[in-house]
Motif scaffolding. Sequence first.
Motif, PDB file in Angstrom:
ATOM      1  N   TYR A   1      30.703 171.127   6.212  1.00 54.92           N
ATOM      2  CA  TYR A   1      29.811 169.801   5.812  1.00 54.92           C
ATOM      3  C   TYR A   1      29.440 169.030   6.249  1.00 54.92           C
ATOM      4  N   SER A   2      28.522 168.659   6.510  1.00 59.50           N
ATOM      5  CA  SER A   2      27.661 167.421   7.630  1.00 59.50           C
ATOM      6  C   SER A   2      28.394 165.865   7.035  1.00 59.50           C
ATOM      7  N   LYS A   3      27.908 166.134   6.215  1.00 56.16           N
ATOM      8  CA  LYS A   3      27.937 164.633   5.184  1.00 56.16           C
ATOM      9  C   LYS A   3      28.849 165.123   4.164  1.00 56.16           C
ATOM     10  N   ILE A   4      30.162 164.177   3.229  1.00 60.29           N
ATOM     11  CA  ILE A   4      30.563 164.269   2.948  1.00 60.29           C
ATOM     12  C   ILE A   4      30.914 162.561   1.463  1.00 60.29           C
ATOM     13  N   MET A   5      30.135 162.508   0.324  1.00 59.67           N
ATOM     14  CA  MET A   5      30.353 161.413  -0.208  1.00 59.67           C
ATOM     15  C   MET A   5      31.637 161.414  -0.973  1.00 59.67           C
ATOM     16  N   VAL A   6      32.360 160.473  -1.428  1.00 55.27           N
ATOM     17  CA  VAL A   6      32.982 160.817  -2.885  1.00 55.27           C
ATOM     18  C   VAL A   6      32.405 159.544  -3.874  1.00 55.27           C
ATOM     19  N   ILE A   7      31.904 159.533  -5.040  1.00 50.11           N
ATOM     20  CA  ILE A   7      31.572 158.837  -5.519  1.00 50.11           C
ATOM     21  C   ILE A   7      32.563 159.084  -7.075  1.00 50.11           C
ATOM     22  N   THR A   8      32.734 157.119  -7.278  1.00 41.97           N
ATOM     23  CA  THR A   8      33.516 157.413  -8.975  1.00 41.97           C
ATOM     24  C   THR A   8      33.153 155.940  -9.657  1.00 41.97           C
TER      25      THR A   8
ATOM     26  N   ASP B   1      35.715 159.359   7.045  1.00 43.76           N
ATOM     27  CA  ASP B   1      34.747 159.189   7.574  1.00 43.76           C
ATOM     28  C   ASP B   1      33.935 159.784   5.874  1.00 43.76           C
ATOM     29  N   LEU B   2      33.872 159.575   4.775  1.00 43.02           N
ATOM     30  CA  LEU B   2      33.476 159.784   3.555  1.00 43.02           C
ATOM     31  C   LEU B   2      32.766 158.564   3.286  1.00 43.02           C
ATOM     32  N   ILE B   3      31.349 158.777   3.315  1.00 40.35           N
ATOM     33  CA  ILE B   3      30.315 157.525   2.194  1.00 40.35           C
ATOM     34  C   ILE B   3      30.357 157.372   0.851  1.00 40.35           C
ATOM     35  N   THR B   4      30.945 156.055   0.572  1.00 39.74           N
ATOM     36  CA  THR B   4      31.361 155.737  -0.685  1.00 39.74           C
ATOM     37  C   THR B   4      30.343 155.596  -1.909  1.00 39.74           C
ATOM     38  N   TYR B   5      30.737 155.573  -2.581  1.00 40.56           N
ATOM     39  CA  TYR B   5      29.136 155.551  -3.273  1.00 40.56           C
ATOM     40  C   TYR B   5      29.875 155.167  -5.541  1.00 40.56           C
TER      41      TYR B   5
ATOM     42  N   ASP C   1      29.299 151.738   0.882  1.00 45.44           N
ATOM     43  CA  ASP C   1      27.550 152.674   1.699  1.00 45.44           C
ATOM     44  C   ASP C   1      26.891 152.520   0.117  1.00 45.44           C
ATOM     45  N   PHE C   2      26.967 152.613  -1.259  1.00 50.48           N
ATOM     46  CA  PHE C   2      25.796 152.412  -1.865  1.00 50.48           C
ATOM     47  C   PHE C   2      26.902 151.579  -3.802  1.00 50.48           C
TER      48      PHE C   2
ATOM     49  N   GLY D   1      23.046 147.818  -0.849  1.00 45.92           N
ATOM     50  CA  GLY D   1      23.581 149.033   0.090  1.00 45.92           C
ATOM     51  C   GLY D   1      22.838 148.047   1.450  1.00 45.92           C
ATOM     52  N   SER D   2      22.768 148.691   2.430  1.00 48.29           N
ATOM     53  CA  SER D   2      22.543 148.197   3.840  1.00 48.29           C
ATOM     54  C   SER D   2      20.948 148.354   3.765  1.00 48.29           C
ATOM     55  N   ARG D   3      20.605 147.467   4.657  1.00 46.62           N
ATOM     56  CA  ARG D   3      18.469 147.743   5.337  1.00 46.62           C
ATOM     57  C   ARG D   3      18.247 149.128   5.201  1.00 46.62           C
ATOM     58  N   ASP D   4      19.119 149.774   5.899  1.00 43.45           N
ATOM     59  CA  ASP D   4      18.596 150.904   6.646  1.00 43.45           C
ATOM     60  C   ASP D   4      18.504 151.816   5.004  1.00 43.45           C
ATOM     61  N   LEU D   5      19.349 152.074   4.384  1.00 40.21           N
ATOM     62  CA  LEU D   5      19.832 153.206   3.365  1.00 40.21           C
ATOM     63  C   LEU D   5      18.875 152.337   2.933  1.00 40.21           C
TER      64      LEU D   5
END
Length: 396
Positions: A174-181, A205-209, A236-237, A255-259
Amino acid sequence: MASNSLSAFLQDNLTELKQQGLYNTIQPLESPNGPIITIQGREFVNLSSNNYLGLANDERLKEAAIQATTDFGTGSGAVRSINGTLALHIELEEKLAQFKGTEAVLTYQSGFNCNMAAISAVMGAGDAILSDELNHASIIDGCRLTKAKVIRFNHSDMEDLRSKAKEARESGLYSKIMVITDGVFSMDGDIAKLPEIVEIAESYDLITYVDDAHGSGVLGGGAGTVKHFGLSDRVDFQIGTLSKAVGVVGGYVAGSRDLVDWLKVRSRPFLFSTALPPGSIAACITAIDILQNSKELQMKLWENTRYLQEGLKNLGYSVGRTETPITPCIIGDEATTQKFSTRLYEEGVYAKAIVFPTVPKGTGRVRNMPTAIHTQEMLDRALSAYETIGRELGLI
């Protein structure tokens, strides 16, 4: 003439739902959705609203909505990316970013839309999403819109999350992995273990949501679950709603300005759905001002929460693992739970039964939602009904 196949499908399935006791009859309100509601000319103590702070009925929000409607009209007239962005939208988003402690915020037409928009704008084929098994339906649907691999982990089980995060990262697939809760889980009222989730995310290195629909306005001084744990700069989110504690309608991604810049050009609900109307935006601005400048409503909400939950426990009921105003009264058997809710209605208390498949079999409950604008007398009326019905059904 209607399609025969459609008619047969609808009739057969509606009949099945009714036979299973899963058909939901909608009862229109003849009053504002406050602590007391009127249905068919009869008043009820209302324990089913998400209007946590009573702001949906607040005169200050009404006045702001009326003035903005007079100044800007009833609708925004276009999608945000063409010319539906009003100065009011920018004011609200800047105010929310300050409140949430993030660089930027983007508003949407609903919290559900946020999850449709944000997950699919970032995650795709070749990615993976680690999702708590009790996440809200909008998260599940948002994940379905992607071509990412969805990996469910056991509810708030940090060892299971760590194991699956490690396996996903070390697989190299996987290129990116996100964890969502969810921040607060809507059926049990428990709070996500965000400090542990963030620590695992940083390790792999998980994206957090975090979908904080039921934490917004309630935890963290009103700023939500992420702020409650002091993690505003490590998530992140952050997804919030403007339709529960804020008392209006809509949702937002913080989130961030870029997001936010990316969501403006790649999230489909933002690009293809008309912007929130001026009156609603102005009412939201007023609500956030109230939350920033006073904690009185939150204090009253928690006072009423403690009163109702202690009252139910003193009667002999279980309220499960709740840590928030969401107050499930666990009944168990589905048929008994439905009967209990019906009897509450007969006694003048509006609190809905939640049964399988929304919750696991045998864990049927009546979900109660105390608010800042309930009086003790109203809550006592509800507790009196719980005592009467509990003894009648042999539950206490």
